[in-house]
Scaffold this motif. Structure first.
Motif, mmCIF file in Angstrom:
data_model
loop_
_atom_site.group_PDB
_atom_site.id
_atom_site.type_symbol
_atom_site.label_atom_id
_atom_site.label_comp_id
_atom_site.label_asym_id
_atom_site.label_seq_id
_atom_site.Cartn_x
_atom_site.Cartn_y
_atom_site.Cartn_z
ATOM 1 N N ILE A 17 0.878 -1.065 -0.312
ATOM 2 C CA ILE A 17 -0.296 0.417 -0.152
ATOM 3 C C ILE A 17 1.261 1.145 -0.157
ATOM 4 O O ILE A 17 0.805 2.409 -0.987
ATOM 5 C CB ILE A 17 -0.697 -0.144 1.419
ATOM 6 C CG1 ILE A 17 -1.935 -0.900 0.754
ATOM 7 C CG2 ILE A 17 -1.327 1.460 1.273
ATOM 8 C CD1 ILE A 17 -2.249 -1.409 2.041
ATOM 9 N N GLY A 52 -4.627 -5.790 -0.173
ATOM 10 C CA GLY A 52 -4.443 -4.772 -0.011
ATOM 11 C C GLY A 52 -4.358 -4.259 -2.229
ATOM 12 O O GLY A 52 -4.447 -3.069 -1.587
ATOM 13 N N ILE A 56 -5.836 0.098 -1.652
ATOM 14 C CA ILE A 56 -5.147 0.897 -2.895
ATOM 15 C C ILE A 56 -6.435 0.918 -3.792
ATOM 16 O O ILE A 56 -6.075 2.796 -3.716
ATOM 17 C CB ILE A 56 -4.397 0.060 -3.702
ATOM 18 C CG1 ILE A 56 -2.725 -0.520 -3.015
ATOM 19 C CG2 ILE A 56 -3.966 0.885 -5.052
ATOM 20 C CD1 ILE A 56 -2.213 -1.096 -3.405
#
Length: 67
Positions: A17, A52, A56
């Motif tokens: 991230i 993740g 994001i």
């Protein structure tokens, strides 16, 4: 806890991230599965990467919407 495998997962997620969003990231978490198999470990690693990617996308969308 340092040295435990869940540290690796949290580090992987936060670095993923951080690199994508160019921001400071803090991640805490824990995983405990008795007698976990290699396939289950691989599944967890894939799931963490997918998580993740979701985070994001959310951060990038929020940043675009606030412009």
């Amino acid at each position: 806890m340092t040295g435990h495998k869940d540290e690796y997962l949290c580090r992987k997620l936060s670095e993923q991230i951080c690199a994508a969003c160019k921001t400071t990231v803090v991640c805490t978490g824990g995983v405990h599965i008795d007698q976990i198999t290699k396939d289950e470990i691989q599944e967890i690693m894939r799931t963490v990467e997918e998580m993740g990617n979701i985070v994001i996308r959310h951060i990038k969308k929020r940043n675009e919407d606030s412009k």
